[in-house]
Design an enzyme around this catalytic site. Structure first.
Site, PDB file in Angstrom:
ATOM      1  N   SER A  45     -14.476   1.219 -23.531  1.00  0.00           N
ATOM      2  CA  SER A  45     -15.682   1.485 -22.711  1.00  0.00           C
ATOM      3  C   SER A  45     -15.461   2.047 -21.502  1.00  0.00           C
ATOM      4  O   SER A  45     -14.315   1.728 -20.921  1.00  0.00           O
ATOM      5  CB  SER A  45     -16.353   0.050 -22.509  1.00  0.00           C
ATOM      6  N   TYR A  98     -14.551  -8.085 -19.209  1.00  0.00           N
ATOM      7  CA  TYR A  98     -14.630  -7.247 -20.130  1.00  0.00           C
ATOM      8  C   TYR A  98     -14.114  -5.956 -19.937  1.00  0.00           C
ATOM      9  O   TYR A  98     -13.547  -5.371 -20.769  1.00  0.00           O
ATOM     10  CB  TYR A  98     -16.400  -7.147 -20.399  1.00  0.00           C
ATOM     11  N   LYS A 153     -11.122  -3.815 -21.754  1.00  0.00           N
ATOM     12  CA  LYS A 153     -11.031  -2.636 -22.238  1.00  0.00           C
ATOM     13  C   LYS A 153     -10.097  -1.804 -21.504  1.00  0.00           C
ATOM     14  O   LYS A 153      -9.603  -0.528 -22.340  1.00  0.00           O
ATOM     15  CB  LYS A 153     -12.549  -1.733 -22.025  1.00  0.00           C
ATOM     16  N   THR A 156     -27.709  -1.616 -27.219  1.00  0.00           N
ATOM     17  CA  THR A 156     -27.248  -2.610 -28.336  1.00  0.00           C
ATOM     18  C   THR A 156     -27.798  -3.989 -27.795  1.00  0.00           C
ATOM     19  O   THR A 156     -27.929  -4.212 -26.671  1.00  0.00           O
ATOM     20  CB  THR A 156     -25.751  -2.500 -28.622  1.00  0.00           C
TER      21      THR A 156
END
EC number: 1.1.-.-
Length: 197
Positions: free
Chosen positions: A55, A81, A85, A114
């Site tokens: 990401s 997160y 990544k 998403t």
């Protein structure tokens, strides 16, 4: 992919458990276990490729190996997160150097509409609105990396967006890591992986 709630801290499985904790396969320890298990097979095959979906969120994070499991610091799902990544990008670069018979790539799908984005970052999702990509647009580069001969004409270990290699660090962001820091990541992941071997 169904996402039932935003990223939260997960309790690791017991050391004797044969299965990883829920969600672990998408985190660096799971990526490490799965990929290292497949490398001997992939090295024997023609045109082997490993693509990791990362990401652009990692662009704000410097590799930090001091608390990989968020055990000593306050848990912040967004920052964890982004750190995960960043670790995936470092792993991809490491594997590309260590296993030249396999083509390794990492990619950012762009910000796509998403369930994960909707639930984990509702404010961001609302502010981006129609500017978010469709799931198909987000999947374009990963499919290109997996199937197109032109993808393997690129050097192994690069980070892609929109079928093009892009930098893994923003100018002046101070997110570069030293070889010693990167080696420390590999050592920690190998130690964590021993629980599942």
């Amino acid at each position: 992919m169904q996402v039932s709630k935003p990223l939260e801290k997960r309790i690791p499985a017991a050391p004797h458990s044969p299965t990883p904790p829920h969600g672990m396969l998408c985190l660096p320890p799971g990526v490490y276990v799965l990929t290292t298990a497949l490398i001997p097979v992939l090295e024997k095959e023609h045109d082997s490729r490993v693509i990791t979906v990362s990401s652009g969120g990692m662009l704000v994070q410097k590799l930090n190996t001091n608390d990989l499991q968020s055990e000593r610091t306050a848990f912040n799902g967004t920052m964890v997160y982004a750190q995960n990544k960043r670790q995936q990008v470092v792993l991809t670069e490491h594997w590309a150097r260590a296993h030249p018979a396999i083509h390794f790539s990492c990619m950012h799908p762009g910000w796509a509409d998403t369930p994960g984005v909707r639930l984990s970052m509702p404010g961001f999702h609302a502010s981006m609105g129609d500017r978010l990509r469709s799931a198909a647009q987000g999947a374009d580069t990963v499919l290109w990396l997996a199937l197109a001969p032109a993808a393997t004409a690129q050097p192994s270990g690069l980070f892609f967006q929109d079928r093009k290699p892009v930098p893994t660090h923003l100018p002046l962001a101070r997110t570069s890591s030293s070889p010693a820091e990167e080696e420390k990541l590999i050592e920690i992941l190998e130690e964590l992986a021993q629980r599942f071997k």
